[in-house]
Write a protein that holds these residues in place. Structure first.
Motif, PDB file in Angstrom:
ATOM      1  N   ALA A 287      -3.539  94.620 131.571  1.00  0.00           N
ATOM      2  CA  ALA A 287      -4.881  94.729 131.000  1.00  0.00           C
ATOM      3  C   ALA A 287      -5.086  93.709 129.879  1.00  0.00           C
ATOM      4  CB  ALA A 287      -5.118  96.141 130.469  1.00  0.00           C
ATOM      5  N   VAL A 288      -4.040  93.471 129.075  1.00  0.00           N
ATOM      6  CA  VAL A 288      -4.116  92.434 128.038  1.00  0.00           C
ATOM      7  C   VAL A 288      -4.266  91.062 128.691  1.00  0.00           C
ATOM      8  CG1 VAL A 288      -2.832  91.277 126.192  1.00  0.00           C
ATOM      9  CG2 VAL A 288      -2.868  93.779 126.304  1.00  0.00           C
ATOM     10  N   THR A 289      -3.586  90.849 129.810  1.00  0.00           N
ATOM     11  CA  THR A 289      -3.750  89.595 130.554  1.00  0.00           C
ATOM     12  C   THR A 289      -5.188  89.443 131.042  1.00  0.00           C
ATOM     13  OG1 THR A 289      -1.441  89.640 131.294  1.00  0.00           O
ATOM     14  CG2 THR A 289      -2.960  88.288 132.573  1.00  0.00           C
ATOM     15  N   ALA A 290      -5.789  90.544 131.507  1.00  0.00           N
ATOM     16  CA  ALA A 290      -7.190  90.509 131.944  1.00  0.00           C
ATOM     17  C   ALA A 290      -8.114  90.146 130.787  1.00  0.00           C
ATOM     18  CB  ALA A 290      -7.585  91.861 132.533  1.00  0.00           C
TER      19      ALA A 290
ATOM     20  N   LEU B 159     -15.872  81.677 119.945  1.00  0.00           N
ATOM     21  CA  LEU B 159     -16.975  81.848 120.894  1.00  0.00           C
ATOM     22  C   LEU B 159     -18.301  81.916 120.148  1.00  0.00           C
ATOM     23  CD1 LEU B 159     -15.377  84.558 123.234  1.00  0.00           C
ATOM     24  CD2 LEU B 159     -15.495  82.083 123.619  1.00  0.00           C
ATOM     25  N   LYS B 160     -19.351  81.370 120.760  1.00  0.00           N
ATOM     26  CA  LYS B 160     -20.658  81.298 120.109  1.00  0.00           C
ATOM     27  C   LYS B 160     -21.474  82.553 120.394  1.00  0.00           C
ATOM     28  CE  LYS B 160     -20.739  76.252 120.516  1.00  0.00           C
ATOM     29  NZ  LYS B 160     -21.401  75.092 121.164  1.00  0.00           N
TER      30      LYS B 160
ATOM     31  N   LYS C 226      -3.804  84.576 116.894  1.00  0.00           N
ATOM     32  CA  LYS C 226      -4.340  83.541 117.787  1.00  0.00           C
ATOM     33  C   LYS C 226      -5.463  84.091 118.657  1.00  0.00           C
ATOM     34  CE  LYS C 226      -0.028  80.873 118.046  1.00  0.00           C
ATOM     35  NZ  LYS C 226       1.134  80.509 118.910  1.00  0.00           N
ATOM     36  N   LEU C 227      -5.304  85.326 119.110  1.00  0.00           N
ATOM     37  CA  LEU C 227      -6.339  85.955 119.932  1.00  0.00           C
ATOM     38  C   LEU C 227      -7.639  86.100 119.151  1.00  0.00           C
ATOM     39  CD1 LEU C 227      -7.194  87.377 122.542  1.00  0.00           C
ATOM     40  CD2 LEU C 227      -6.173  89.487 121.639  1.00  0.00           C
ATOM     41  N   ILE C 228      -7.542  86.546 117.914  1.00  0.00           N
ATOM     42  CA  ILE C 228      -8.734  86.685 117.061  1.00  0.00           C
ATOM     43  C   ILE C 228      -9.393  85.318 116.857  1.00  0.00           C
ATOM     44  CG2 ILE C 228      -9.562  87.303 114.761  1.00  0.00           C
ATOM     45  CD1 ILE C 228      -8.812  89.702 116.519  1.00  0.00           C
TER      46      ILE C 228
ATOM     47  N   LEU D 212     -11.402  84.941 128.360  1.00  0.00           N
ATOM     48  CA  LEU D 212     -11.570  83.729 127.549  1.00  0.00           C
ATOM     49  C   LEU D 212     -11.578  82.467 128.413  1.00  0.00           C
ATOM     50  CD1 LEU D 212      -9.140  84.725 124.665  1.00  0.00           C
ATOM     51  CD2 LEU D 212     -11.622  84.524 124.475  1.00  0.00           C
ATOM     52  N   LYS D 213     -10.896  82.519 129.563  1.00  0.00           N
ATOM     53  CA  LYS D 213     -10.813  81.345 130.441  1.00  0.00           C
ATOM     54  C   LYS D 213     -11.869  81.361 131.548  1.00  0.00           C
ATOM     55  CE  LYS D 213      -6.443  82.327 131.241  1.00  0.00           C
ATOM     56  NZ  LYS D 213      -5.057  82.283 131.773  1.00  0.00           N
ATOM     57  N   PHE D 214     -12.586  82.465 131.672  1.00  0.00           N
ATOM     58  CA  PHE D 214     -13.537  82.616 132.782  1.00  0.00           C
ATOM     59  C   PHE D 214     -14.694  81.615 132.645  1.00  0.00           C
ATOM     60  CE2 PHE D 214     -16.371  84.690 135.749  1.00  0.00           C
ATOM     61  CZ  PHE D 214     -15.505  85.328 136.642  1.00  0.00           C
ATOM     62  N   LYS D 215     -15.150  81.080 133.778  1.00  0.00           N
ATOM     63  CA  LYS D 215     -16.241  80.087 133.771  1.00  0.00           C
ATOM     64  C   LYS D 215     -17.588  80.795 133.666  1.00  0.00           C
ATOM     65  CE  LYS D 215     -13.781  76.450 136.266  1.00  0.00           C
ATOM     66  NZ  LYS D 215     -13.753  75.574 137.465  1.00  0.00           N
ATOM     67  N   THR D 216     -17.938  81.102 132.444  1.00  0.00           N
ATOM     68  CA  THR D 216     -19.223  81.728 132.156  1.00  0.00           C
ATOM     69  C   THR D 216     -19.555  81.441 130.705  1.00  0.00           C
ATOM     70  OG1 THR D 216     -20.492  83.798 132.309  1.00  0.00           O
ATOM     71  CG2 THR D 216     -18.238  83.963 131.448  1.00  0.00           C
ATOM     72  N   ASN D 217     -20.732  81.876 130.254  1.00  0.00           N
ATOM     73  CA  ASN D 217     -21.140  81.563 128.881  1.00  0.00           C
ATOM     74  C   ASN D 217     -20.463  82.494 127.868  1.00  0.00           C
ATOM     75  OD1 ASN D 217     -22.737  84.022 128.682  1.00  0.00           O
ATOM     76  ND2 ASN D 217     -24.281  82.989 129.937  1.00  0.00           N
ATOM     77  N   ASP D 218     -20.552  82.105 126.607  1.00  0.00           N
ATOM     78  CA  ASP D 218     -19.864  82.855 125.554  1.00  0.00           C
ATOM     79  C   ASP D 218     -20.452  84.249 125.350  1.00  0.00           C
ATOM     80  OD1 ASP D 218     -18.285  80.682 125.279  1.00  0.00           O
ATOM     81  OD2 ASP D 218     -18.879  80.150 123.230  1.00  0.00           O
TER      82      ASP D 218
END
Length: 483
Positions: A372-375, A340-341, A332-334, A380-386
């Protein structure tokens, strides 16, 4: 950065002895058999530590031994040499066994993205170093000769037990099942520095020494190899928790008695990988290897993720169900990263700084890989571009080493191919006209290419060209025009 120091039993600020380099030593494998995945958990966590030290700017020199002589089947200096036992089992020489299982170990490490240490030294390469150390220990009264062997005299130490508060009575070798007490020892905790042929006539590897022809004890190897490549002081010494006693305890005893000062500042011990029946061990018969995981369809990197999801100072319970969950999480992580673009915007440095702080906060806290895995997920959820997200995922994965960028790129290619298959093959006329006969031949040419009948495809292209038709391949189709 804070690390839990097994020797002091507290978390301490990590401050290296020298500002320009971190000296790190890892106890390597005894290469008489395949490494099981419990062994490899320790190497995964040590790998993360080394890579994180480099990530935050340290220059690291990491040394690891290969035990190809001297490790007996009992830590109490009794029983058969493990290497000799392996050689008898497989009807090979000791050196053939050592070469085969050393190669197998590093093959497993590569599959788990474990970096090879800067220096890898077989124990058999350093006989002169061991003799030098033992000679001084004999001269200064820390060692004695008895019954054909040289022993370290633990009664000369102010403090022998370093890593625990064991009752000395509990560690008496005479009460261990299947272990006979060595009557040559002056004290029950004394250990062998050098064996001679008088005790093990069938030992395959032997060298001349001041005490007779023989071979080194297991514990002296790591001291000699470490001092050879890292000098007289050491920042971090790593190993599995089962090495804390007696191996690391004995290393400290002989090294500091030889040097006359403190040897190593930080001791890192990784706890066991257990099964439902207890600690994973080669001696219990069938054991789990990386190859077995692959045979059952698991990605070795899913096992690495399984290890990273737990703290290295906690025992980890292995089950196929737990590994199934890790494999699902990894897939799922992959998929999320693949979605992501690539090239979507410029790198946002402020966002990078915020994400990096979370990652460092996790690993600065005694190598909390779970956090660190949580980070990583937070990226992926951070409000920034891909583009920024992909940049930070790639940075974090230098330390986590889960193959995220590479696997995500492969997944994107698979998704493109799947999309192309859904869209089908499109034939376009540059002039906008339709010609059923021409389009049928172009389609036939495409079918021939899919069937890998390239001779037929080339024939049809030439036939169309002879008829005045030029064909150009485009993504998911072809376009044509009259010449």
């Amino acid at each position: 950065m804070k690390l839990y120091n097994s020797a002091t039993r507290i978390k301490e600020d990590f401050v290296p002895n020298h500002p320009d380099i971190v000296k790190m030593y890892t106890c390597g494998p005894t290469v008489y058999h395949f490494a099981h995945i419990g062994n490899l958990r320790s190497y995964i966590m040590e790998d993360v530590l080394e890579k994180y030290l480099r990530y935050v700017g340290y220059n690291v020199k990491r040394v690891m031994n290969i035990t190809d002589v001297g490790h007996l089947t009992s830590d109490a200096d009794e029983g058969e040499d493990k290497m000799l036992k392996g050689a008898k089992r497989e009807h090979k020489t000791v050196m053939e066994i050592a070469k085969f299982y050393t190669d197998a170990f590093f093959s497993d490490c590569a599959k788990l993205h474990i970096k090879t240490p800067d220096v890898v030294e077989p124990a058999t390469n350093c006989i002169d170093e061991y003799i030098k150390i033992i000679t001084k220990l004999m001269d200064t009264g820390y060692a004695y000769f008895a019954g054909g062997n040289v022993y370290f005299d633990t009664s000369k130490l102010e403090r022998y037990y370093i890593f625990n508060d064991f009752n000395a009575e509990d560690l008496d070798v005479g009460v261990r099942e299947g272990v006979e007490e060595d009557n040559n020892k002056r004290n029950k905790n004394d250990f062998v520095l050098w064996f001679t042929k008088s005790k093990f006539e069938d030992q395959a590897l032997k060298w001349d020494s001041p005490w007779g022809v023989g071979y080194p004890g297991w514990h002296i190897e790591c001291s000699g190899i470490s001092m050879k490549h890292l000098g007289e002081d050491l920042d971090i010494h790593c190993g599995g928790i089962d090495n804390a006693f007696p191996h690391h305890t004995n290393e400290i005893a002989q090294s500091e008695s030889y040097l006359g000062h403190k040897w190593c500042n930080y001791w890192m011990h990784v706890l066991h990988l257990n099964t439902n029946t207890g600690k994973m061990s080669k001696s219990k018969g069938e054991f789990l290897t990386v190859s077995l995981l692959e045979e059952k369809g698991y990605d070795p990197l899913a096992y690495r993720l399984f290890c990273l999801q737990s703290h290295y100072r906690k025992s980890l319970v292995f089950s196929w169900e737990n590994l199934d969950n890790a494999q699902g999480t990894y897939n799922k992580l992959i998929n999320k990263i693949a979605a992501l673009k690539v090239g979507d915007g410029e790198i946002d440095e402020e966002a990078c700084k915020a994400m990096d702080e979370k990652f460092r906060f996790a690993l600065d806290n005694d190598l909390n890989t779970s956090l660190a895995v949580t980070a990583l997920y937070d990226v992926l959820k951070f409000k920034t571009n891909d583009a920024t997200k992909l940049h930070m995922i790639d940075k974090f994965d230098y330390v986590l080493s889960l193959g995220l960028t590479e696997r995500a790129a492969k997944k994107r290619e698979e998704l493109k191919k799947q999309a192309a298959a859904v869209v089908g093959f499109t034939i376009i006329s540059e002039s906008g006209e339709t010609d059923a006969e021409v389009e049928a031949k172009i389609q036939a040419r495409q079918d021939a290419k899919k069937a890998k009948n390239y001779a037929e495809a080339d024939r049809l292209r030439e036939e169309l060209k002879s008829a005045g038709i030029e064909v150009t391949d485009i993504p998911n189709g072809a376009k044509w025009k009259r010449l």
